[in-house]
Every structure is written in structure tokens, then in C-alpha cells.
Design an enzyme around this catalytic site. Structure first.
Site, PDB file in Angstrom:
ATOM      1  N   THR A  24      -1.614   3.848   4.664  1.00 21.28           N
ATOM      2  CA  THR A  24      -0.620   4.911   4.479  1.00 21.28           C
ATOM      3  C   THR A  24       0.378   4.823   5.615  1.00 21.28           C
ATOM      4  OG1 THR A  24      -2.202   6.396   3.438  1.00 21.28           O
ATOM      5  CG2 THR A  24      -0.346   7.438   4.538  1.00 21.28           C
ATOM      6  N   THR A  69       1.901   6.934   0.377  1.00 25.69           N
ATOM      7  CA  THR A  69       0.938   5.868   0.075  1.00 25.69           C
ATOM      8  C   THR A  69       0.870   5.609  -1.423  1.00 25.69           C
ATOM      9  OG1 THR A  69      -1.358   5.149   0.441  1.00 25.69           O
ATOM     10  CG2 THR A  69      -1.049   7.435  -0.163  1.00 25.69           C
ATOM     11  N   SER A  92       0.821  -1.210   0.000  1.00 26.53           N
ATOM     12  CA  SER A  92       0.000   0.000   0.000  1.00 26.53           C
ATOM     13  C   SER A  92       0.859   1.267   0.000  1.00 26.53           C
ATOM     14  CB  SER A  92      -0.912   0.007   1.231  1.00 26.53           C
ATOM     15  OG  SER A  92      -0.136  -0.183   2.394  1.00 26.53           O
ATOM     16  N   ARG A 123      -6.599   9.977  -9.604  1.00 28.85           N
ATOM     17  CA  ARG A 123      -7.228  10.258  -8.307  1.00 28.85           C
ATOM     18  C   ARG A 123      -6.204  10.835  -7.323  1.00 28.85           C
ATOM     19  NH1 ARG A 123      -6.394   7.450  -3.029  1.00 28.85           N
ATOM     20  NH2 ARG A 123      -8.370   7.442  -1.914  1.00 28.85           N
ATOM     21  N   THR A 141      -5.047   8.132   8.071  1.00 29.63           N
ATOM     22  CA  THR A 141      -5.043   6.966   7.195  1.00 29.63           C
ATOM     23  C   THR A 141      -6.479   6.462   7.079  1.00 29.63           C
ATOM     24  OG1 THR A 141      -4.119   4.754   6.805  1.00 29.63           O
ATOM     25  CG2 THR A 141      -4.447   5.376   9.099  1.00 29.63           C
ATOM     26  N   GLY A 142      -6.778   5.891   5.928  1.00 22.48           N
ATOM     27  CA  GLY A 142      -8.135   5.396   5.719  1.00 22.48           C
ATOM     28  C   GLY A 142      -8.686   5.863   4.393  1.00 22.48           C
TER      29      GLY A 142
HETATM   30  N1  ASP Z   1      -5.735   7.679   2.800  1.00 20.20           N
HETATM   31  C1  ASP Z   1      -5.118   6.883   1.759  1.00 20.20           C
HETATM   32  C2  ASP Z   1      -5.811   7.193   0.466  1.00 20.20           C
HETATM   33  O1  ASP Z   1      -7.021   7.274   0.463  1.00 20.20           O
HETATM   34  C3  ASP Z   1      -5.160   5.414   2.015  1.00 20.20           C
HETATM   35  C4  ASP Z   1      -4.989   4.965   3.446  1.00 20.20           C
HETATM   36  O2  ASP Z   1      -4.430   5.660   4.254  1.00 20.20           O
HETATM   37  O3  ASP Z   1      -5.450   3.869   3.797  1.00 20.20           O
HETATM   38  O4  ASP Z   1      -5.148   7.266  -0.535  1.00 20.20           O
END
Ligand code: ASP
Length: 325
Positions: A185, A203, A81, A213, A236-237
Site C-alpha cells: 500500500t 492499494t 499493488s 474483500r 501496510t501488510g
Molecule cells: N493492507 C493492504 C491490504 O491488505 C495491503 C498492503 O498494504 O500490503 O489490502
């Protein structure tokens, strides 16, 4: 804007604070720091923190430490990731995002949609050091990286290619035109023990994302933010969602108004849930640190439970964040 009275503010976060006290092992990280502190997202953050501490103790700056710490995760092909080996976009191209911010200079550098360069956090650092820009994207970011001496390489590993081919071959496969899938991330917040704060993150974003995107991670104030006067934060998310809440700057400003890092993390997620109850089911998690090295971490729910890494007083720990819903 009306200045916020600390007592009123603390009342508004009291419920969230109670959750913090009852449902987390965060307390283990709360012995007073006597030097630098490194705080990172997810179990892979532990190796990042340890490298950051090494760099700092060898005489590197706090920015060096955060950059080199995050490089460890970017370089690891097993982490699908972030960086090299990150899962690609829907066209099978690995597209990387990163940002880093110096809380003394109030100066950030960030990179969006970078192809073929495995260390976007280092390219973001060069945006700070070598330009008067803040954010660079796509083809221009790639050409900038080449000028800065970075070498292009294939970032798709056999394992990430296999995952992409499998996804492509699945009839009616899930796409990001509709639903999110694999993501994470490496976010890091650090202090040097003298109230200087740096934050950064890196990330590959959501697997199979629509090319082009950009979500929260490389956006200043969303994926990361640092201010020596108040602290730093990272998120993160589901970045498509979290961008709408400018999570990191919101947390930092709450700390500036008197909230502890944990209270500020909790309150940010509660705010997201109050504005739209559906957000209680979202994949959202945040970390924060104030300039004294006190830390906080919270996850919206148990389905997306953030484990976070803390390096402090020579000790490297992995802890469970507070779960709010
Ligand atoms: N926030 C990151 C994104 O949407 C992914 C993550 O942190 O899980 O690209």
C-alpha cells in the site's frame, strides 16, 4: 477510561523503544523539521513525497499534497499493488481501495472495491469535499466517481493480465480462501510544519483476493488516521489481520498519551504479537508522525521489512524501519 500516566505508559513501551534505538537507521530522519514533512511507505513512497512537497510548495493545501503525491503511485503501471496496473482479484478485475483524512476537521473520505477508476484517493477526497458520507463502496462508489467527472478505463495492464493468467493456469494455485500473496500500500502521513496533519493510503489490496474483500486500507482508523492534536499513522501488510487491531487509530491515541511515533509503532506491533504469538510471523508494518513532524516506522519481522520514505527540510530519504521480531 482511566487517563494513562505518561511515566507508566513510557515504562510499558521502554523495551520497544530500546529496539528502536538499536536496529534502525530511523535516526537519520530525526533532524528537526523546519517546514512540512512527508512520510510514506515503501520505496515508491519517495516519488510520492517529492510530488507532495512540490504541490505544497506551489500553494496547494496539505490534503492536495497528500492526494497528488499518492496519485503518482496510483498512475504508475509498474507498481502492481496500487492503482493502474495493480494485480486483480480472483476474477481478473482490478479492485481498488483508498482513504484520506484531514486531521483538523476530523474528517475522512474513503472508497472500497472501486473498479475502472485509477485514482481512488482522489475519489475519496471528493467524498470529503462533496458529500456528508465517509465511506463509499463498489457500484455506488463507481457511479459517484463518474458523477464527480472521473473517467472509466481498463486498469489491467498487459503485465498484470499476464500475471493473473499465469496464476489461473497454475494447478492448485494459491487462493485467498487460504493464504496471502502479493500486496503493498502507498500510505502517507504529512504535516505542514504548523501542526496540521493529513494521512492517506491507496492499494489494490491482495492479488487474487476474493471479489468484495475489504481490508484495512480504506477503513478509517485502520489503514490511515489523522488528528492534529496527536499525529497521523498508516499501515501496510496483511490487512485481513491488521484490521482487527485498528492499527492507525491505536498508534495515534498512543502518541496522544505521550509516546513518540517510533514508540507507538513498536508498541502496536508488540501488542499484536502479545495477543497472538503467531502474529510475529505476520506481514505487518506501520508508519507514524506526530504534529511536530517526528516520524516512526516499524515492521513485525525481517521477512516483511518496510522501507519508508521521508521528505523533510528539502531532503528526500529512503530508510529502513525498525524490525521487532
Ligand atoms: N493492507 C493492504 C491490504 O491488505 C495491503 C498492503 O498494504 O500490503 O489490502
Amino acid at each position: 477510561m482511566e487517563p494513562v500516566n505518561r511515566r507508566d505508559f513510557m515504562k510499558s513501551v521502554a523495551v520497544a523503544g530500546a529496539v528502536a534505538a538499536s536496529s534502525s537507521s530511523v535516526g537519520e530522519a530525526e533532524d528537526a523539521p523546519t517546514g512540512p514533512v512527508f512520510l510514506s511507505t515503501w520505496p515508491f513512497g519517495q516519488a510520492a513525497n517529492e510530488r507532495a512537497a512540490e504541490v505544497f510548495h506551489a500553494g496547494g493545501s496539505l490534503l492536495d499534497a497528500v492526494e497528488k503525491g499518492i496519485n503518482v503511485v496510483e498512475d504508475d503501471p509498474k507498481i502492481m499493488s496500487v492503482g493502474y496496473g495493480g494485480l486483480p482479484n480472483e476474477d481478473g478485475v482490478v479492485e481498488l481501495d483508498a482513504g484520506i483524512m484531514d486531521g483538523t476537521r476530523h474528517r475522512a473520505g474513503s472508497i472500497c472495491n472501486l473498479h475502472h477508476i485509477k485514482n481512488p484517493i482522489s475519489v475519496a477526497r471528493q467524498v470529503i469535499e462533496r458529500t456528508r458520507h465517509t465511506t463509499m463502496a463498489g457500484e455506488g462508489a463507481f457511479l459517484f466517481a463518474l458523477k464527480m467527472g472521473f473517467h472509466p478505463e481498463q486498469l489491467l495492464t498487459p503485465a498484470s493480465l499476464e500475471r493473473w493468467l499465469k496464476w489461473k493456469a497454475t494447478p492448485n494455485h494459491v487462493t485467498y480462501w487460504i493464504t496471502p500473496e502479493h500486496h503493498d500500500t502507498i500510505g502517507m502521513v504529512a504535516t505542514d510544519g504548523q501542526e496540521h496533519v493529513v494521512a492517506g493510503c491507496s492499494t489494490s489490496g491482495l492479488a487474487w483476493k476474493i471479489p468484495g474483500r475489504v481490508a484495512d486500507s480504506p477503513l478509517v482508523g485502520c489503514g490511515f488516521y489523522a488528528d492534529d492534536n496527536a499525529g497521523g499513522a498508516s499501515a501496510t501488510g496483511d490487512g485481513d489481520l491488521m484490521t482487527n487491531y485498528c492499527t492507525s487509530i491505536s498508534i495515534v491515541r498512543m502518541m496522544e498519551r505521550g509516546a513518540s511515533p517510533q514508540e507507538a509503532c513498536n508498541e502496536l506491533l508488540r501488542h499484536m504479537a502479545r495477543t497472538d504469538p503467531k502474529n510475529k510471523d505476520s506481514q505487518s508494518a506501520v508508519i507514524a508522525m506526530n504534529p511536530r513532524g517526528e516520524v516512526g516506522a516499524a515492521s513485525m519481522n525481517a521477512q516483511f521489512h518496510l522501507q519508508y520514505a521521508v521528505w523533510k527540510n528539502g531532503r528526500s530519504q529512503l530508510l529502513d524501519s525498525v524490525i521487532l521480531y
